[in-house]
Design a protein around this motif. Sequence first.
Motif, PDB file in Angstrom:
ATOM      1  N   MET A   1       0.781  -1.548  -0.188  1.00 22.15           N
ATOM      2  CA  MET A   1       0.103   0.080   0.020  1.00 22.15           C
ATOM      3  C   MET A   1       0.775   1.189  -0.148  1.00 22.15           C
ATOM      4  SD  MET A   1      -3.252   0.699  -0.004  1.00 22.15           S
ATOM      5  CE  MET A   1      -4.408   1.600   0.494  1.00 22.15           C
ATOM      6  N   ASP A   2       1.929   1.156   0.635  1.00 23.59           N
ATOM      7  CA  ASP A   2       3.017   2.270   0.645  1.00 23.59           C
ATOM      8  C   ASP A   2       3.359   2.690  -0.534  1.00 23.59           C
ATOM      9  OD1 ASP A   2       2.325   2.749   3.242  1.00 23.59           O
ATOM     10  OD2 ASP A   2       4.090   1.393   4.041  1.00 23.59           O
ATOM     11  N   LYS A   3       3.650   1.383  -1.451  1.00 24.81           N
ATOM     12  CA  LYS A   3       4.261   1.788  -2.827  1.00 24.81           C
ATOM     13  C   LYS A   3       3.346   2.359  -3.628  1.00 24.81           C
ATOM     14  CE  LYS A   3       7.897  -1.722  -2.587  1.00 24.81           C
ATOM     15  NZ  LYS A   3       8.222  -3.137  -3.300  1.00 24.81           N
ATOM     16  N   LYS A   4       2.119   2.003  -3.579  1.00 23.74           N
ATOM     17  CA  LYS A   4       0.952   2.607  -4.336  1.00 23.74           C
ATOM     18  C   LYS A   4       0.682   4.113  -4.107  1.00 23.74           C
ATOM     19  CE  LYS A   4      -2.041  -1.336  -5.323  1.00 23.74           C
ATOM     20  NZ  LYS A   4      -3.383  -1.834  -5.124  1.00 23.74           N
ATOM     21  N   CYS A   5       0.888   4.660  -2.719  1.00 26.14           N
ATOM     22  CA  CYS A   5       0.683   5.878  -2.409  1.00 26.14           C
ATOM     23  C   CYS A   5       1.827   6.794  -2.885  1.00 26.14           C
ATOM     24  CB  CYS A   5       0.674   6.025  -0.947  1.00 26.14           C
ATOM     25  SG  CYS A   5      -0.820   5.564  -0.096  1.00 26.14           S
ATOM     26  N   ALA A   6       3.116   6.162  -2.947  1.00 29.72           N
ATOM     27  CA  ALA A   6       4.295   6.806  -3.409  1.00 29.72           C
ATOM     28  C   ALA A   6       4.191   7.060  -4.758  1.00 29.72           C
ATOM     29  CB  ALA A   6       5.417   6.051  -2.777  1.00 29.72           C
ATOM     30  N   VAL A   7       3.747   5.866  -5.497  1.00 39.03           N
ATOM     31  CA  VAL A   7       3.535   6.184  -7.205  1.00 39.03           C
ATOM     32  C   VAL A   7       2.498   7.013  -7.409  1.00 39.03           C
ATOM     33  CG1 VAL A   7       2.919   4.949  -9.362  1.00 39.03           C
ATOM     34  CG2 VAL A   7       4.501   3.843  -7.523  1.00 39.03           C
TER      35      VAL A   7
END
Length: 101
Positions: A1-7
């Motif tokens: 989930m953190d990677k999606k928010c960062a992207v």
Amino acid sequence: MDKKCAVITCVLLLSTPFIQGFAVPRGKRCLCNKLSNQVNVMALAQMDVYPRSSLCENTEYIVTVKSTGATKCVSSDLKEIKALLSGKNRFLKHIPVIRHP
């Protein structure tokens, strides 16, 4: 989930220079809505002149009355206002004309 928010955050930040805004027309923002066709020049404390601008397409003449301090918008077609602006009438020298930029 953190990677999606960062992207998603990176995509939004990188796409902001390509988004163009547009001006919302809000009508004229003149100081004078109603002009007076009469003025007692001897009762004036001062006169302010506001030139045309991007907010208002009219040159505006606003006078201040000595006794009450009230302001009044006047028409530029009045002979008293033309005499006051010319500065040639010696009886009107005591009234300051303030020209705003």
